[in-house]
Enzyme design. Structure first.
Site, PDB file in Angstrom:
ATOM      1  N   HIS A   8      36.022  20.519  49.173  1.00 44.84           N
ATOM      2  CA  HIS A   8      37.216  20.032  48.495  1.00 44.84           C
ATOM      3  C   HIS A   8      36.931  19.063  47.355  1.00 44.84           C
ATOM      4  O   HIS A   8      37.439  19.254  46.252  1.00 44.84           O
ATOM      5  CB  HIS A   8      38.279  19.472  49.430  1.00 44.84           C
ATOM      6  N   TYR A  57      37.594  18.164  42.661  1.00 48.30           N
ATOM      7  CA  TYR A  57      37.796  16.983  41.809  1.00 48.30           C
ATOM      8  C   TYR A  57      36.655  16.844  40.821  1.00 48.30           C
ATOM      9  O   TYR A  57      36.841  16.320  39.721  1.00 48.30           O
ATOM     10  CB  TYR A  57      37.975  15.727  42.663  1.00 48.30           C
ATOM     11  N   HIS A  73      46.406  30.139  43.331  1.00 53.30           N
ATOM     12  CA  HIS A  73      46.462  28.689  43.129  1.00 53.30           C
ATOM     13  C   HIS A  73      45.270  28.176  42.326  1.00 53.30           C
ATOM     14  O   HIS A  73      45.424  27.494  41.322  1.00 53.30           O
ATOM     15  CB  HIS A  73      46.518  27.986  44.488  1.00 53.30           C
ATOM     16  N   PHE A  74      44.043  28.532  42.766  1.00 49.56           N
ATOM     17  CA  PHE A  74      42.932  27.844  42.094  1.00 49.56           C
ATOM     18  C   PHE A  74      42.569  28.464  40.748  1.00 49.56           C
ATOM     19  O   PHE A  74      41.784  27.886  40.023  1.00 49.56           O
ATOM     20  CB  PHE A  74      41.728  27.644  43.014  1.00 49.56           C
ATOM     21  N   HIS A  75      43.175  29.602  40.406  1.00 52.86           N
ATOM     22  CA  HIS A  75      43.014  30.013  39.008  1.00 52.86           C
ATOM     23  C   HIS A  75      43.887  29.167  38.089  1.00 52.86           C
ATOM     24  O   HIS A  75      43.705  29.180  36.878  1.00 52.86           O
ATOM     25  CB  HIS A  75      43.278  31.513  38.830  1.00 52.86           C
ATOM     26  N   ARG A 105      43.335  37.502  50.736  1.00 53.17           N
ATOM     27  CA  ARG A 105      42.412  37.335  49.627  1.00 53.17           C
ATOM     28  C   ARG A 105      41.092  37.997  49.986  1.00 53.17           C
ATOM     29  O   ARG A 105      40.944  38.519  51.085  1.00 53.17           O
ATOM     30  CB  ARG A 105      42.198  35.843  49.331  1.00 53.17           C
ATOM     31  N   ARG A 106      40.138  37.977  49.059  1.00 56.87           N
ATOM     32  CA  ARG A 106      38.783  38.481  49.287  1.00 56.87           C
ATOM     33  C   ARG A 106      38.793  39.905  49.821  1.00 56.87           C
ATOM     34  O   ARG A 106      37.985  40.270  50.668  1.00 56.87           O
ATOM     35  CB  ARG A 106      38.053  37.577  50.285  1.00 56.87           C
TER      36      ARG A 106
HETATM   37  C1  HEM Z   1      38.564  36.026  33.344  1.00 53.75           C
HETATM   38  C2  HEM Z   1      39.630  35.866  34.035  1.00 53.75           C
HETATM   39  C3  HEM Z   1      39.624  35.901  35.537  1.00 53.75           C
HETATM   40  C4  HEM Z   1      40.211  36.847  36.305  1.00 53.75           C
HETATM   41  C5  HEM Z   1      41.015  38.042  35.860  1.00 53.75           C
HETATM   42  C6  HEM Z   1      39.932  36.494  37.684  1.00 53.75           C
HETATM   43  C7  HEM Z   1      40.367  37.224  38.774  1.00 53.75           C
HETATM   44  C8  HEM Z   1      40.062  36.933  40.078  1.00 53.75           C
HETATM   45  C9  HEM Z   1      40.576  37.644  41.229  1.00 53.75           C
HETATM   46  C10 HEM Z   1      41.510  38.842  41.188  1.00 53.75           C
HETATM   47  C11 HEM Z   1      40.080  37.046  42.316  1.00 53.75           C
HETATM   48  C12 HEM Z   1      40.412  37.369  43.766  1.00 53.75           C
HETATM   49  C13 HEM Z   1      39.506  38.335  44.384  1.00 53.75           C
HETATM   50  C14 HEM Z   1      39.776  38.481  45.854  1.00 53.75           C
HETATM   51  O1  HEM Z   1      40.271  37.540  46.504  1.00 53.75           O
HETATM   52  O2  HEM Z   1      39.461  39.554  46.369  1.00 53.75           O
HETATM   53  C15 HEM Z   1      39.235  35.972  41.884  1.00 53.75           C
HETATM   54  C16 HEM Z   1      38.545  35.133  42.713  1.00 53.75           C
HETATM   55  C17 HEM Z   1      37.920  33.976  42.305  1.00 53.75           C
HETATM   56  N1  HEM Z   1      37.838  33.499  41.001  1.00 53.75           N
HETATM   57 FE1  HEM Z   1      38.496  34.417  39.356  1.00 53.75          FE
HETATM   58  N2  HEM Z   1      39.205  35.345  37.699  1.00 53.75           N
HETATM   59  C18 HEM Z   1      38.995  34.938  36.411  1.00 53.75           C
HETATM   60  C19 HEM Z   1      38.328  33.799  35.988  1.00 53.75           C
HETATM   61  C20 HEM Z   1      37.811  32.849  36.835  1.00 53.75           C
HETATM   62  C21 HEM Z   1      37.253  31.602  36.414  1.00 53.75           C
HETATM   63  C22 HEM Z   1      37.148  31.129  34.971  1.00 53.75           C
HETATM   64  C23 HEM Z   1      36.855  30.957  37.543  1.00 53.75           C
HETATM   65  C24 HEM Z   1      36.224  29.601  37.728  1.00 53.75           C
HETATM   66  C25 HEM Z   1      35.944  28.769  36.828  1.00 53.75           C
HETATM   67  C26 HEM Z   1      37.167  31.802  38.669  1.00 53.75           C
HETATM   68  C27 HEM Z   1      36.900  31.497  39.971  1.00 53.75           C
HETATM   69  C28 HEM Z   1      37.168  32.300  41.044  1.00 53.75           C
HETATM   70  C29 HEM Z   1      36.800  31.992  42.398  1.00 53.75           C
HETATM   71  C30 HEM Z   1      36.081  30.747  42.894  1.00 53.75           C
HETATM   72  C31 HEM Z   1      37.268  33.051  43.194  1.00 53.75           C
HETATM   73  C32 HEM Z   1      37.168  33.179  44.696  1.00 53.75           C
HETATM   74  C33 HEM Z   1      36.019  33.977  45.118  1.00 53.75           C
HETATM   75  C34 HEM Z   1      36.010  34.166  46.611  1.00 53.75           C
HETATM   76  O3  HEM Z   1      37.070  34.331  47.222  1.00 53.75           O
HETATM   77  O4  HEM Z   1      34.914  34.119  47.158  1.00 53.75           O
HETATM   78  N3  HEM Z   1      37.759  32.933  38.195  1.00 53.75           N
HETATM   79  N4  HEM Z   1      39.245  35.922  40.503  1.00 53.75           N
END
Ligand code: HEM
Ligand SMILES: [Cu+2]
Lengths: 44, 552, 164
Positions: free
Chosen positions: B228, B232, B379-381, B442-443
């Site tokens: 968490h 921050y 949320h975290f996006h 998710r995931r």
């Molecule tokens: C380019 C645009 C982006 C798109 C379209 C995108 C899309 C997604 C989607 C659809 C997921 C969910 C996948 C799932 O739960 O199965 C995901 C997960 C995630 N994204 Fe992005 N994302 C983008 C950019 C970013 C950026 C810039 C960051 C961080 C700086 C980020 C960090 C994460 C993280 C930490 C997860 C979670 C991974 C996990 O569950 O293990 N994303 N993203």
């Protein structure tokens, strides 16, 4: 170099309105998820 | 008080050093961001993974790369570089031991490369949270540890520099941006103890076969100890910019210097002892501790709410100075033609919703509604991928011209890029939030999940549309930055960018307790011990061993 | 430099501090009341099991997972999560039943979320996750795995059939 200029009078009125909007949005959105919790039944 | 020169400049060597951080950060982003849109497309039913064979084996390998490179590498590399700059510029003095910082950076680079090997070989498709008992190739754990240690070393470099400054400037108050940088690093150093202990005492001995089984809840607890406050660590550098740089860029001042300082100290104090709010629905953690952590999490929401007020007031001041009238006229009067400002303003607006979502997640049993649903990435996006990432993008729109002495390539395109991120993210994250409330996990590659009801399809489509817009936005960003850095027009003497640092509007004196690390560090450590020791002792003394699995 | 020990805070900002604190206090009271007085509880069982024998040890209820009727309308159900299925895959109860779920894993972490209910738990090998739900409406309630558990994760689900 002088640092202590007389303080300019400034009232952040617009900020207050923005924060009020934030509070209302927070209450509504938070409340709606809380409502979903309550409507889905107890877990005890 | 000393009045230092407003245009203090970094040496060419320092600029190069900060620049290397950006190269590492943006390289990570350029690979990691490929998979975000692919995931979004998969949700919408446009599955492109078959075309990535045999290079990338699965959705989950891609998701691991996405999480590690974007959330861990892009952020950490950008942040350490940016805070190097704000430390030097804030103190108006060079790093005390530049070689120490160079070492930290290169340790980080080695860490990234070591992590990349098993990641790309599909030997560590365990997602960026690497929950055991999924067992990754040990190189993955070693690589991540090196990234963290590298960031620690850079942090030590900041502290030595702060101490040297203090000696040279007896009786003076730390300049805000330098103080905020070191506070962020100090918080990070306490926070990352959790994951360091997890890797060194559990995962590595287990991956090397020295122990047969480890306790999974203990590992989770160590992980979220770090997990968490990690958010921050992502946010505070953006707050630093919003407080102390953005108002200057917009032609205003920092509304309240003392409040800005107080907020950073509060983050140092309360960022860490809140990890159980990621484990609300876990077995093995007593309910009372979950409730205590939810109260503590609310306490750390408080400084963010103060930030909102102070930052917006600083912007209102700027807007009024630019001639904005009435309750909202100041908003229109802000420089909406400056891509750096616009990126940060839009990041702030997205964070408005991100913050609301965060308070919802932290709300104890309300978490039952959203835990591990699509709501969470929705949320975290808005937080790490917008409040932080879009702000960082905005910062590089002045930082790269500053470092290279070149003009930003086509500012109009940079403006379009920021707006595309904003609109794409609104569509994407709204759809993800709604899906989560409907129960979508998710995931999960929802395009192939057998239980998806027709009711979700419209929202899944919106995930894909948002993802497509974001895809263009992120690569447009990388293109603009690359064009600027490597092919941009040289700026003339008068066009040189300076580092924007806002003056305080209320320059009230800062009491001693707000200008020393000791009480805050002691308080932070005490709170951490109180909030974690009983549960950790219980978990350690009742540990259950789990062997490792490779399930991908 | 001598300075006052108290920092100066803008009066508007002070008001905002009070409002945000007040709001957070109201929220915490609302979730606390829901949790401790109304029965919206989190899973927090501290029971531990050996993940390597939980599915085979004859004394373990998960060696024979499934539904047990405790009294008319009152059930408990033991569910074993494993890659990549829930055992049992299907449960049938009459409408109005109170069902307590005991879920554990014999391999990696999983998730257990029953749609349209508040049952949402992390499933951790070595630990038992438990919550209760009253099924007031007839119909089908899918339960799905909400934590990444390997290549078959997306297909890991089961369902509860609530008969009228
Ligand atoms: C380019 C645009 C982006 C798109 C379209 C995108 C899309 C997604 C989607 C659809 C997921 C969910 C996948 C799932 O739960 O199965 C995901 C997960 C995630 N994204 Fe992005 N994302 C983008 C950019 C970013 C950026 C810039 C960051 C961080 C700086 C980020 C960090 C994460 C993280 C930490 C997860 C979670 C991974 C996990 O569950 O293990 N994303 N993203
Ligand atoms: Cu599973």
């Amino acid at each position: 170099m002088p640092k202590k200029q007389p303080e300019e009078p400034f009232e952040p009125k617009g900020t207050i309105v923005v924060m009020a909007i934030f509070v209302v949005t927070l209450i509504v959105l938070w409340g709606s998820v809380y409502y979903i919790l309550i409507s889905r039944g107890v877990t005890l | 008080m000393t009045i230092a020169t407003a245009n203090y400049d970094l040496t060419p060597q320092e600029k190069k050093f900060v620049g290397w951080h950006l190269i590492l950060a943006i390289s990570a982003l350029s690979v990691g961001s490929l998979f975000g849109p692919l995931q979004a497309f998969e949700h919408a039913g446009w599955d492109l993974y078959p075309y990535l064979q045999p290079v990338f084996k699965s959705y989950y390998q891609g998701l691991t790369i996405h999480g590690v490179l974007n959330a861990l590498v892009w952020t950490t590399a950008f942040i350490t570089g940016f805070l190097t700059l704000t430390t030097i510029r804030g103190l108006q003095r060079s790093l005390r031991y530049p070689k120490l910082n160079y070492t930290g950076f290169w340790v980080m680079v080695v860490g990234v490369l070591v992590t990349a090997v098993p990641l790309l070989a599909n030997n560590a498709s365990v997602l960026y949270t690497f929950y055991p008992p999924m067992k990754a190739d040990w190189l993955f754990y070693v690589g991540l540890t090196l990234v963290v240690i590298g960031s620690w070393i850079e942090g030590y470099g900041f502290y030595f520099t702060m101490a040297a400054w203090r000696k040279e400037h007896p009786g003076e108050t730390y300049p805000f941006i330098a103080l905020a940088s070191s506070v962020t690093m100090a918080m990070w150093q306490i926070a990352t103890l959790g994951v360091a202990i997890e890797i060194l005492t559990l995962l590595l001995p287990w991956a090397w076969g020295m122990v047969g089984g480890i306790d999974i809840q203990l590992a989770r607890t160590y992980f979220w100890f770090t997990g968490h406050p990690l958010v921050y660590f992502w946010l505070l550098p953006a707050y630093l910019s919003w407080y102390a740089m953005l108002p200057k860029q917009a032609g205003g001042k920092l509304f309240s210097d003392s409040m800005a300082r107080l907020v950073f100290w509060l983050f140092l104090l309360t960022s860490v002892p809140v990890g159980f709010h990621h484990q609300y629905v876990d077995p093995g953690v007593p309910d009372s501790w979950k409730f205590i952590h939810s109260i503590l999490t609310y306490s750390v929401a408080f400084p963010s709410m103060l930030t909102a007020f102070t930052v917006i007031a600083g912007l209102e001041y700027a807007g009024r100075k630019r001639g904005g009238k009435g309750l909202f006229g100041w908003i229109k009067a802000l420089p909406w033609d400056d891509p750096s400002v616009v990126s940060q303003l839009l990041a702030g607006i997205l964070f408005f919703f991100g913050g609301i979502g965060g308070i919802t997640n932290a709300s104890y049993n309300v978490n039952l509604v959203i835990h591990n649903t699509a709501w969470v990435p929705g949320h975290f996006h808005l937080t790490v991928s917008s409040a932080a990432t879009l702000s960082f993008m905005g910062i590089t729109y002045w930082l790269v011209p500053y470092l290279t002495g070149r003009k930003l390539w086509k500012p109009k395109w940079a403006l379009i890029q920021a707006w595309m991120w904003f609109i794409g993210m609104l569509i994407f994250s709204n759809a993800m939030h709604v899906l989560g409330l409907l129960g979508a996990p998710r995931r999960t590659p929802l395009g192939e999940a057998p239980y998806v009801p027709a009711e979700w399809n419209g929202h899944l489509l919106r995930v894909g549309i948002g993802g497509a817009i974001l895809f263009v936005a992120v690569y447009l960003y990388i293109f603009i930055i690359a064009k600027t850095a490597f092919g941009g027009e040289k700026a003339s003497e008068s066009e040189q960018v300076t580092i924007p640092v806002a003056e305080p509007l209320h320059a009230s004196p800062i009491p001693a307790w707000m200008d020393t690390f000791k009480p805050w560090l002691i308080g932070a450590v005490l709170l951490v011990v109180i909030a974690y020791a009983p549960v950790l002792i219980d978990l350690i003394t009742h540990a259950v061993g789990s062997p490792g699995f490779r399930v991908w | 430099m001598t300075t006052k020990p108290i920092i100066e805070i803008d009066p508007y900002e002070k008001t905002w501090m009070r409002i945000s604190l007040g709001l957070l206090v109201v929220f915490i009271i609302m979730v606390g009341v829901a949790g401790y007085a109304l029965g919206f509880q989190l899973p927090a069982s501290e029971t531990r099991v050996n993940p390597q024998t939980v599915a085979t040890d004859p004394n373990s209820p998960w060696s024979n997972p499934g539904l047990r009727e405790l009294a008319p309308g009152k059930y408990e159900v033991y569910i074993l999560a494993q890659i990549w299925l829930f055992n049992p895959r299907e449960i049938t109860v009459p409408v109005g039943s109170t069902v307590t779920f005991y879920v554990t894993s014999k391999d990696v972490q999983h998730g257990f979320k029953i749609q349209d209910t508040n049952i949402n738990m992390q499933i951790i090998p070595g630990y038992v996750s438990t919550l209760t739900h009253v099924f007031d409406k007839p119909g089908e309630y899918p339960y799905i795995c909400t934590e990444y558990c390997g290549s078959g994760h997306a297909a890991m689900f089961g369902k509860i059939i609530v008969e009228p």
